[in-house]
Design a protein around this motif. Structure first.
Motif, PDB file in Angstrom:
ATOM      1  N   ALA A 213     -10.664   1.894   9.316  1.00  0.00           N
ATOM      2  CA  ALA A 213     -11.969   2.089   9.958  1.00  0.00           C
ATOM      3  C   ALA A 213     -12.037   1.373  11.300  1.00  0.00           C
ATOM      4  CB  ALA A 213     -13.081   1.592   9.033  1.00  0.00           C
ATOM      5  N   VAL A 214     -11.692   0.098  11.319  1.00  0.00           N
ATOM      6  CA  VAL A 214     -11.822  -0.675  12.555  1.00  0.00           C
ATOM      7  C   VAL A 214     -10.777  -0.256  13.583  1.00  0.00           C
ATOM      8  CG1 VAL A 214     -11.759  -2.981  13.552  1.00  0.00           C
ATOM      9  CG2 VAL A 214     -12.835  -2.625  11.331  1.00  0.00           C
ATOM     10  N   LEU A 215      -9.524  -0.092  13.150  1.00  0.00           N
ATOM     11  CA  LEU A 215      -8.473   0.284  14.100  1.00  0.00           C
ATOM     12  C   LEU A 215      -8.741   1.649  14.714  1.00  0.00           C
ATOM     13  CD1 LEU A 215      -5.128  -0.921  12.468  1.00  0.00           C
ATOM     14  CD2 LEU A 215      -6.431  -1.979  14.303  1.00  0.00           C
ATOM     15  N   SER A 216      -9.168   2.598  13.911  1.00  0.00           N
ATOM     16  CA  SER A 216      -9.449   3.939  14.430  1.00  0.00           C
ATOM     17  C   SER A 216     -10.605   3.915  15.416  1.00  0.00           C
ATOM     18  CB  SER A 216      -9.763   4.907  13.276  1.00  0.00           C
ATOM     19  OG  SER A 216      -8.658   5.034  12.409  1.00  0.00           O
ATOM     20  N   MET A 217     -11.644   3.165  15.094  1.00  0.00           N
ATOM     21  CA  MET A 217     -12.791   3.064  15.997  1.00  0.00           C
ATOM     22  C   MET A 217     -12.384   2.421  17.320  1.00  0.00           C
ATOM     23  SD  MET A 217     -15.819   4.207  15.050  1.00  0.00           S
ATOM     24  CE  MET A 217     -16.981   3.107  15.859  1.00  0.00           C
ATOM     25  N   VAL A 218     -11.682   1.295  17.236  1.00  0.00           N
ATOM     26  CA  VAL A 218     -11.288   0.578  18.453  1.00  0.00           C
ATOM     27  C   VAL A 218     -10.342   1.429  19.300  1.00  0.00           C
ATOM     28  CG1 VAL A 218     -10.020  -1.432  19.325  1.00  0.00           C
ATOM     29  CG2 VAL A 218     -11.646  -1.714  17.452  1.00  0.00           C
ATOM     30  N   TYR A 219      -9.376   2.095  18.648  1.00  0.00           N
ATOM     31  CA  TYR A 219      -8.425   2.921  19.394  1.00  0.00           C
ATOM     32  C   TYR A 219      -9.132   4.124  20.014  1.00  0.00           C
ATOM     33  CZ  TYR A 219      -4.136   5.426  20.533  1.00  0.00           C
ATOM     34  OH  TYR A 219      -3.139   6.081  21.204  1.00  0.00           O
ATOM     35  N   GLY A 220     -10.051   4.736  19.278  1.00  0.00           N
ATOM     36  CA  GLY A 220     -10.792   5.867  19.823  1.00  0.00           C
ATOM     37  C   GLY A 220     -11.652   5.464  21.005  1.00  0.00           C
ATOM     38  N   LEU A 221     -12.278   4.298  20.918  1.00  0.00           N
ATOM     39  CA  LEU A 221     -13.083   3.809  22.037  1.00  0.00           C
ATOM     40  C   LEU A 221     -12.216   3.492  23.241  1.00  0.00           C
ATOM     41  CD1 LEU A 221     -15.513   1.474  20.062  1.00  0.00           C
ATOM     42  CD2 LEU A 221     -16.088   3.659  21.144  1.00  0.00           C
ATOM     43  N   LYS A 222     -11.011   2.965  22.988  1.00  0.00           N
ATOM     44  CA  LYS A 222     -10.094   2.671  24.097  1.00  0.00           C
ATOM     45  C   LYS A 222      -9.680   3.964  24.794  1.00  0.00           C
ATOM     46  CE  LYS A 222      -5.492   0.874  25.060  1.00  0.00           C
ATOM     47  NZ  LYS A 222      -5.856   0.262  26.332  1.00  0.00           N
ATOM     48  N   GLY A 230     -13.334  13.296  24.608  1.00  0.00           N
ATOM     49  CA  GLY A 230     -12.485  14.460  24.364  1.00  0.00           C
ATOM     50  C   GLY A 230     -12.156  14.558  22.889  1.00  0.00           C
ATOM     51  N   TRP A 231     -11.320  15.553  22.557  1.00  0.00           N
ATOM     52  CA  TRP A 231     -10.999  15.791  21.151  1.00  0.00           C
ATOM     53  C   TRP A 231     -10.220  14.622  20.540  1.00  0.00           C
ATOM     54  CZ3 TRP A 231     -13.397  19.123  18.311  1.00  0.00           C
ATOM     55  CH2 TRP A 231     -13.926  20.283  18.890  1.00  0.00           C
ATOM     56  N   SER A 232      -9.236  14.105  21.251  1.00  0.00           N
ATOM     57  CA  SER A 232      -8.407  13.037  20.680  1.00  0.00           C
ATOM     58  C   SER A 232      -9.202  11.760  20.425  1.00  0.00           C
ATOM     59  CB  SER A 232      -7.214  12.766  21.603  1.00  0.00           C
ATOM     60  OG  SER A 232      -6.385  11.764  21.056  1.00  0.00           O
ATOM     61  N   PRO A 233      -9.930  11.237  21.417  1.00  0.00           N
ATOM     62  CA  PRO A 233     -10.755  10.054  21.122  1.00  0.00           C
ATOM     63  C   PRO A 233     -11.796  10.322  20.047  1.00  0.00           C
ATOM     64  CG  PRO A 233     -10.570  10.381  23.492  1.00  0.00           C
ATOM     65  CD  PRO A 233     -10.016  11.603  22.839  1.00  0.00           C
ATOM     66  N   GLY A 234     -12.411  11.512  20.114  1.00  0.00           N
ATOM     67  CA  GLY A 234     -13.426  11.856  19.119  1.00  0.00           C
ATOM     68  C   GLY A 234     -12.865  11.892  17.710  1.00  0.00           C
ATOM     69  N   ALA A 235     -11.618  12.373  17.580  1.00  0.00           N
ATOM     70  CA  ALA A 235     -10.996  12.450  16.257  1.00  0.00           C
ATOM     71  C   ALA A 235     -10.770  11.048  15.682  1.00  0.00           C
ATOM     72  CB  ALA A 235      -9.672  13.205  16.350  1.00  0.00           C
ATOM     73  N   PHE A 236     -10.323  10.120  16.522  1.00  0.00           N
ATOM     74  CA  PHE A 236     -10.100   8.755  16.031  1.00  0.00           C
ATOM     75  C   PHE A 236     -11.418   8.079  15.674  1.00  0.00           C
ATOM     76  CE2 PHE A 236      -5.883   9.156  18.024  1.00  0.00           C
ATOM     77  CZ  PHE A 236      -5.108   8.582  17.035  1.00  0.00           C
ATOM     78  N   VAL A 237     -12.450   8.270  16.487  1.00  0.00           N
ATOM     79  CA  VAL A 237     -13.751   7.683  16.177  1.00  0.00           C
ATOM     80  C   VAL A 237     -14.296   8.272  14.877  1.00  0.00           C
ATOM     81  CG1 VAL A 237     -16.157   7.489  16.925  1.00  0.00           C
ATOM     82  CG2 VAL A 237     -14.309   7.118  18.573  1.00  0.00           C
ATOM     83  N   ALA A 238     -14.145   9.603  14.703  1.00  0.00           N
ATOM     84  CA  ALA A 238     -14.613  10.253  13.476  1.00  0.00           C
ATOM     85  C   ALA A 238     -13.852   9.729  12.259  1.00  0.00           C
ATOM     86  CB  ALA A 238     -14.439  11.762  13.599  1.00  0.00           C
ATOM     87  N   LEU A 239     -12.527   9.543  12.418  1.00  0.00           N
ATOM     88  CA  LEU A 239     -11.728   8.987  11.322  1.00  0.00           C
ATOM     89  C   LEU A 239     -12.216   7.585  10.969  1.00  0.00           C
ATOM     90  CD1 LEU A 239      -9.308   9.004   9.380  1.00  0.00           C
ATOM     91  CD2 LEU A 239      -7.878   8.219  11.296  1.00  0.00           C
ATOM     92  N   GLU A 405     -15.960  -7.766  18.485  1.00  0.00           N
ATOM     93  CA  GLU A 405     -14.851  -6.874  18.851  1.00  0.00           C
ATOM     94  C   GLU A 405     -15.343  -5.447  19.064  1.00  0.00           C
ATOM     95  OE1 GLU A 405     -11.711  -7.509  19.472  1.00  0.00           O
ATOM     96  OE2 GLU A 405     -11.771  -9.650  19.021  1.00  0.00           O
ATOM     97  N   LEU A 406     -16.185  -4.968  18.153  1.00  0.00           N
ATOM     98  CA  LEU A 406     -16.696  -3.601  18.287  1.00  0.00           C
ATOM     99  C   LEU A 406     -17.627  -3.491  19.493  1.00  0.00           C
ATOM    100  CD1 LEU A 406     -17.408  -2.532  14.592  1.00  0.00           C
ATOM    101  CD2 LEU A 406     -15.566  -1.751  16.095  1.00  0.00           C
ATOM    102  N   GLY A 407     -18.420  -4.525  19.730  1.00  0.00           N
ATOM    103  CA  GLY A 407     -19.290  -4.517  20.900  1.00  0.00           C
ATOM    104  C   GLY A 407     -18.500  -4.434  22.189  1.00  0.00           C
ATOM    105  N   ALA A 408     -17.390  -5.172  22.264  1.00  0.00           N
ATOM    106  CA  ALA A 408     -16.544  -5.122  23.457  1.00  0.00           C
ATOM    107  C   ALA A 408     -15.946  -3.734  23.636  1.00  0.00           C
ATOM    108  CB  ALA A 408     -15.451  -6.172  23.356  1.00  0.00           C
ATOM    109  N   GLY A 409     -15.471  -3.152  22.528  1.00  0.00           N
ATOM    110  CA  GLY A 409     -14.908  -1.801  22.616  1.00  0.00           C
ATOM    111  C   GLY A 409     -15.948  -0.770  23.012  1.00  0.00           C
ATOM    112  N   LEU A 410     -17.140  -0.883  22.437  1.00  0.00           N
ATOM    113  CA  LEU A 410     -18.210   0.054  22.781  1.00  0.00           C
ATOM    114  C   LEU A 410     -18.652  -0.108  24.230  1.00  0.00           C
ATOM    115  CD1 LEU A 410     -20.406  -0.157  19.565  1.00  0.00           C
ATOM    116  CD2 LEU A 410     -19.328   1.915  20.457  1.00  0.00           C
TER     117      LEU A 410
END
Length: 506
Positions: A213-222, A230-239, A405-410
């Motif tokens: 959950a955390v890694l996918s969110m952080v990677y998608g936000l990055k 886009g589709w790739s970031p959105g897919a990681f955030v959705a995961l 960490e999530l706040g920084a990524g967001l």
């Protein structure tokens, strides 16, 4: 009827706080020092683009992904034990990173540093919760802990620059070794052991779900920050969101959950966590643009930019250290709200910055922002930790760190996307005739690189329009950030209005 006075910390506890501040300072330094070492380690190890990205990112990813697990693990096996084990692992991994002979080895050792680093932050914060039972003393102690983190972030580029001017790139990793040795020697003497004796076994499925959950969110936000939505970031955030939902549902069914959801039923706890997350969003999003302004608009070196960033860190430290005295007389929610309004004023000052001038205004604005956000960082963390029962201090500390960490990524993803979208729209309308390079349209850094390859007049014209476009993006993010800060001030004053001075209790 007799009442038992809350025990107050003595000399041993305050000395122990100094020991706990050292790894906190080190973690913050380690997050920034590597950026300066990239050119020399790239020349030595010759990593591919993908390998270089993993060298830079894997440490932060694993720290963010394992905070909840390590915080809860400390509650189960003992917080001092986990801290000392993590310190030993961090020291060994630092030496291995410094001696890395290949990109693959450095990626692996950076991953080990991330795993070890994830044990340090929640352990130090939860031990503070157990060492300082008096609410006013705990507020001061957490403010000192937060100040150490700010000092580490400010010292990272400066110390890194000094070491890289005199030694090889691996020296940047060795800074942590003596700190960890001191912690291993003094920790058993000055730090108490504490764990939840009724805690059950660690649920490995929950560990895996929280990590995904955390890694996918952080990677998608990055990815969003780098390439836009886009589709790739959105897919990681959705995961990440899906894994987070399964994680939460599983915690509700377990007798011994990895994360006790009952913590969020406490209004002070949940409100403080939300405020900390969104407050860090504003901080990280604004810093993304101010640091780029210093280097790409003003043309400063990374070391010079680090020096001009010191007023921001000084403001953050001053805000964090004055917050306890204010919270002893005023309600913490009102102190946080006043600080957020001050931060909004600092963001408003950025509207006076232009591409042609504005270094002094930007530095002053950054200092005001830091001063305003300091109380939110210190008191927000204190309220999260103080609202949780002592046996759940590790889990509460981990939630506080994960919120950060999530706040920084967001912040980087959301405000970064807004600012870069303004940049792209502005430069598309003002691009000089004859210049049609996609890299220049994507970012100011790309435009600076392209301008360097063009002839004098064309390059100068491109730099002018690109810097003007960037400043427009800076202004837009400042307006959005200031609006969010004002809204947060209202929420802090409303949601935390029942928290009394000198206490994290209702």
């Amino acid at each position: 009827m007799t009442t038992t006075a809350t025990p107050r910390a003595g000399k041993k506890e305050w000395t122990g706080l100094a020991v706990l501040a050292m790894p906190t300072l080190l973690i913050a330094m380690d997050m920034t020092v590597l950026h300066l070492a990239v050119p020399s380690l790239s020349a030595d190890l010759q990593p591919s683009t993908a390998q270089l990205l993993w060298i830079m990112d894997i440490y932060g990813f694993l720290v963010a992904g394992l905070l909840i697990t390590m915080g809860t693990l400390g509650d189960r096996i003992g917080r001092r034990k986990l801290l000392l084990a993590g310190a030993a692992a961090f020291g060994v991994a630092s030496v291995l990173a410094a001696l890395s002979s290949s990109a693959e080895m450095l990626i692996t050792t950076r991953a080990l540093l991330g795993i070890a680093g994830a044990t340090l932050m929640p352990s130090t914060l939860s031990l503070i919760r157990n060492m300082f039972h008096d609410a006013s003393q705990r507020t001061v102690a957490i403010s000192v802990w937060m100040t150490a983190f700010a000092v580490g972030g400010a010292l990272g580029p400066l110390l890194g620059g000094f070491l890289l001017n005199h030694f090889w790139w691996g020296s940047a990793f060795l800074v942590g070794v003596p700190v960890m040795v001191i912690l291993l020697v003094l920790g058993p003497v000055l730090l108490p052991e504490h764990r939840d004796r009724e805690a059950g076994r660690l649920d490995l499925a929950s560990v895996a779900l929280s990590l995904v959950a955390v890694l996918s969110m952080v990677y998608g936000l990055k990815l969003t920050a780098e390439h836009g939505f886009g589709w790739s970031p959105g897919a990681f955030v959705a995961l990440g969101l899906a894994a987070g939902l399964f994680f939460i549902r599983r915690q509700g069914r377990l007798a011994d959950p990895l994360l006790d959801l009952k913590l969020f039923r406490e209004r002070t706890f949940s409100a403080s966590a939300a405020l900390l997350t969104i407050g860090v969003l504003v901080m990280a999003g604004s810093q993304l643009f101010t640091l780029q302004y210093l280097q790409l608009v003003n043309g400063l070196s990374p070391l010079q930019a680090g020096l001009w960033s010191l007023p921001n860190a000084a403001g953050l430290m001053a805000g964090a250290m004055t917050a306890p005295a204010l919270a002893a007389k005023l309600r913490p929610g009102f102190v946080i709200a006043a600080g957020l309004l001050l931060a909004a004023a600092g963001l408003g000052m950025l509207l006076l910055v232009s591409a042609a001038s504005g270094l002094g205004i930007l530095v002053a604005a950054s200092a005001v922002m830091g001063l305003g956000l300091g109380p939110m960082a210190a008191l927000g963390t204190d309220l999260i930790v103080g609202a949780a029962p002592p046996e759940r201090a590790g889990a509460a500390s981990a939630i506080s760190e994960t919120s950060t960490e999530l706040g920084a990524g967001l912040g980087i993803a959301v405000l970064g996307s807004i600012g870069f979208a303004v940049y792209r729209g502005q430069i598309a309308a003002t691009m000089p005739i004859g210049v049609n390079d996609e890299a220049a349209r994507e970012s100011l850094g790309g435009a600076v690189a392209v301008a360097g390859e063009l002839s004098g007049e064309a390059g100068a014209a491109l730099l002018t329009v690109a810097r003007d476009a960037f400043v427009q993006g800076l202004h837009t993010t400042a307006i959005v950030g200031a609006s969010v800060a004002v809204a947060l001030a209202v929420l802090a004053a409303t949601l935390l209005r029942n928290v009394q001075p000198e206490s994290g209790e209702h």
